[in-house]
Scaffold this motif. Structure first.
Motif, short mmCIF file in Angstrom:
data_model
loop_
_atom_site.label_atom_id
_atom_site.label_comp_id
_atom_site.label_asym_id
_atom_site.label_seq_id
_atom_site.Cartn_x
_atom_site.Cartn_y
_atom_site.Cartn_z
N CYS A 1 6.29 8.03 -8.25
CA CYS A 1 6.90 6.78 -8.68
C CYS A 1 5.96 5.99 -9.59
O CYS A 1 4.83 5.67 -9.20
N PRO A 2 6.37 5.65 -10.80
CA PRO A 2 5.50 4.90 -11.71
C PRO A 2 5.31 3.44 -11.30
O PRO A 2 4.45 2.75 -11.86
N TYR A 3 6.10 2.98 -10.33
CA TYR A 3 6.01 1.59 -9.90
C TYR A 3 5.23 1.44 -8.58
O TYR A 3 5.14 0.34 -8.04
N ALA A 4 4.70 2.52 -8.07
CA ALA A 4 4.06 2.49 -6.75
C ALA A 4 2.84 1.58 -6.73
O ALA A 4 2.04 1.54 -7.68
N LYS A 5 2.70 0.86 -5.62
CA LYS A 5 1.54 0.00 -5.38
C LYS A 5 0.88 0.45 -4.07
O LYS A 5 1.36 1.37 -3.41
N GLU A 6 -0.21 -0.21 -3.71
CA GLU A 6 -0.98 0.23 -2.54
C GLU A 6 -0.14 0.27 -1.28
O GLU A 6 -0.25 1.18 -0.46
N ILE A 7 0.74 -0.72 -1.09
CA ILE A 7 1.56 -0.76 0.12
C ILE A 7 2.49 0.45 0.20
O ILE A 7 2.82 0.93 1.29
N CYS A 8 2.89 0.96 -0.96
CA CYS A 8 3.78 2.13 -0.99
C CYS A 8 3.07 3.37 -0.44
O CYS A 8 3.71 4.28 0.10
N ARG A 9 1.76 3.40 -0.57
CA ARG A 9 0.98 4.56 -0.12
C ARG A 9 0.67 4.52 1.37
O ARG A 9 0.34 5.54 1.96
N THR A 10 0.82 3.34 1.97
CA THR A 10 0.39 3.19 3.36
C THR A 10 1.50 2.84 4.34
O THR A 10 1.41 3.14 5.52
N GLU A 11 2.57 2.21 3.86
CA GLU A 11 3.63 1.74 4.77
C GLU A 11 4.99 2.31 4.38
O GLU A 11 5.35 2.31 3.20
N VAL A 12 5.72 2.78 5.38
CA VAL A 12 7.08 3.26 5.16
C VAL A 12 7.94 2.06 4.75
O VAL A 12 7.92 1.02 5.40
N PRO A 13 8.68 2.16 3.65
CA PRO A 13 9.46 1.01 3.19
C PRO A 13 10.55 0.64 4.18
O PRO A 13 11.17 1.51 4.80
N PRO A 14 10.81 -0.66 4.34
CA PRO A 14 11.88 -1.09 5.24
C PRO A 14 13.24 -0.87 4.59
O PRO A 14 13.34 -0.63 3.38
N CYS A 15 14.29 -0.98 5.39
CA CYS A 15 15.65 -0.92 4.86
C CYS A 15 16.04 -2.33 4.42
O CYS A 15 16.16 -3.24 5.24
N ARG A 16 16.19 -2.51 3.11
CA ARG A 16 16.58 -3.82 2.58
C ARG A 16 18.09 -3.83 2.34
O ARG A 16 18.61 -2.94 1.66
N GLN A 17 18.76 -4.82 2.88
CA GLN A 17 20.20 -4.96 2.70
C GLN A 17 20.45 -5.80 1.46
O GLN A 17 20.08 -6.97 1.39
N VAL A 18 21.08 -5.20 0.45
CA VAL A 18 21.40 -5.89 -0.80
C VAL A 18 22.92 -5.88 -0.94
O VAL A 18 23.50 -4.89 -1.37
N GLY A 19 23.56 -6.96 -0.51
CA GLY A 19 25.02 -6.94 -0.42
C GLY A 19 25.41 -5.93 0.64
O GLY A 19 24.96 -6.01 1.78
N GLU A 20 26.23 -4.96 0.25
CA GLU A 20 26.61 -3.89 1.18
C GLU A 20 25.83 -2.61 0.88
O GLU A 20 26.19 -1.54 1.36
N ARG A 21 24.77 -2.76 0.10
CA ARG A 21 23.95 -1.60 -0.22
C ARG A 21 22.65 -1.63 0.56
O ARG A 21 22.11 -2.70 0.83
N GLN A 22 22.15 -0.45 0.91
CA GLN A 22 20.87 -0.31 1.59
C GLN A 22 19.88 0.32 0.64
O GLN A 22 20.16 1.34 0.02
N VAL A 23 18.70 -0.28 0.54
CA VAL A 23 17.65 0.23 -0.34
C VAL A 23 16.36 0.34 0.47
O VAL A 23 15.90 -0.63 1.06
N PHE A 24 15.78 1.54 0.48
CA PHE A 24 14.55 1.78 1.23
C PHE A 24 13.39 1.79 0.24
O PHE A 24 12.90 2.84 -0.18
N CYS A 25 12.97 0.58 -0.16
CA CYS A 25 11.94 0.45 -1.18
C CYS A 25 11.21 -0.87 -1.00
O CYS A 25 11.83 -1.89 -0.71
N HIS A 26 9.88 -0.85 -1.18
CA HIS A 26 9.11 -2.09 -1.11
C HIS A 26 9.41 -3.01 -2.30
O HIS A 26 9.39 -4.23 -2.18
N PHE A 27 9.71 -2.38 -3.45
CA PHE A 27 9.93 -3.16 -4.67
C PHE A 27 11.17 -2.66 -5.38
O PHE A 27 11.08 -1.91 -6.37
N PRO A 28 12.39 -3.02 -4.87
CA PRO A 28 13.62 -2.57 -5.54
C PRO A 28 13.65 -3.01 -7.00
O PRO A 28 13.06 -4.04 -7.36
N LEU A 29 14.31 -2.24 -7.83
CA LEU A 29 14.41 -2.56 -9.23
C LEU A 29 15.25 -3.81 -9.46
O LEU A 29 15.93 -4.30 -8.55
N GLU A 30 15.27 -4.30 -10.67
CA GLU A 30 15.99 -5.52 -11.00
C GLU A 30 17.46 -5.41 -10.60
O GLU A 30 18.11 -4.39 -10.81
#
Length: 330
Positions: free
Chosen positions: A297-326
């Protein structure tokens, strides 16, 4: 219809499937095929599982319907935990969950003719009273999938690939199941035949109110047939949501890379600058810590290397990412 108003047919909670490696010093190692997956399949929908080859799509599909035993976690079908059932207890549920395999050449017994292949599930569950009724049911199944009934005594080698897959579909619907796992059902077929089989699946779904789990790496096919999409990478979920919103505005970086890789029909768009994935897919025997996609991932940061991303609820969508895209509300 909002997801909260839909009826859940099958639900997986913290589902894990691992395969032990045998021999030598690798005796204690395992392949992490499916890791901590939470998934809902709603009645009457087509849910697609997408991702690169080896990401665990087929393993997840087979574990959900208990063709493979789960390592841990639970799968509930109509509110009943089928992972805890014995084979005898599960027998009544088996007929409600069927599968269409990827390879129509390998999934049919070459020593059985069409009549025997389609009779097998019917005789297993005693749906026919006598031989005449059994043959009538077989011919009705053949008619439904577009196989002429005069071919009833032919063997698999006497059919084309598309016809064999139609026989596989007929076998899957024979017991009128509620859920069918379609494991890359058109990937082995010529492009000219794929649309015919996809339209057949949609027609059967409308007729019998079927629910599909559609496994594919072909995102063009998925866009045509799926109501919702779940994106997987190396055994874990990346993003899940309705097909239209995911294709229009992917929120997980991996989803965006997958969609950018779809060939464009317009020649003017083919030469657009695209950001391509670099590096190799990590090994499922020793997956990366944190987010499993971070090594590519070209957007990866230190937290991405150490912590499993949480499930972020975006409307009715689920995104498993520390830094979802715009486009997210994070």
């Amino acid at each position: 219809m909002a997801e909260k108003d839909k009826k859940i047919l099958l639900e997986a909670r913290n589902l894990v499937k691992e395969f032990p490696l045998s021999g030598g010093r690798r005796g204690r190692q395992v392949v992490h095929a499916v890791s901590d997956v939470n998934l809902k399949i709603y009645e009457g929908e087509t849910l697609a599982l997408v991702g690169e080859s080896g990401c665990g799509k087929s393993t997840l599909g087979r574990t959900l319907i208990k063709l493979l035993p789960a390592t841990s976690g639970t799968v509930e079908f109509e509110g009943m935990d089928i992972t805890a059932m014995s084979d005898r207890q599960f027998a009544d549920y088996r007929r409600q969950m069927q599968i269409i395999f990827q390879d129509p050449y390998a999934s049919l017994n070459p020593r059985m003719n069409v009549k025997a292949i389609l009779s097998e599930p019917l005789t297993t569950y005693h749906t026919a009273q006598d031989k005449a009724e059994l043959e009538a049911q077989v011919k009705a199944l053949m008619k439904q999938v577009g196989i002429p009934e005069e071919f009833i005594n032919r063997y698999p080698h006497q059919f084309s690939g598309g016809q064999r897959q139609r026989i596989g579909i007929a076998r899957a619907i024979a017991l009128r199941p509620k859920l069918i796992v379609c494991d890359e059902p058109v990937s082995a077929l010529d492009v000219s035949i794929q649309s015919q089989v996809l339209n057949l699946l949609k027609d059967l779904q409308d007729e019998y109110k079927l629910t599909y789990l559609f496994i594919s790496h072909d995102l063009s096919v998925v866009k045509f047939i799926a109501d919702r999409v779940c994106v997987m990478f190396l055994g874990m979920m990346c993003e899940a949501g309705d097909t239209e919103s995911i294709y229009e505005k992917p929120l997980h970086p991996y989803t965006r890379f997958l969609l950018d890789a779809i060939p464009k029909a317009d020649p003017k768009l083919r030469n657009e600058n695209k950001e391509l994935l670099s590096g190799e897919i990590p090994s499922p025997v020793n997956p990366p810590s944190g987010c499993r996609f971070h090594t590519r991932c070209p957007y990866a940061k230190e937290i991405c290397r150490t912590e499993v991303p949480p499930c972020r609820q975006v409307g009715e969508r689920q995104v498993f990412c520390h830094f979802p895209l715009e486009g997210s509300d994070e």
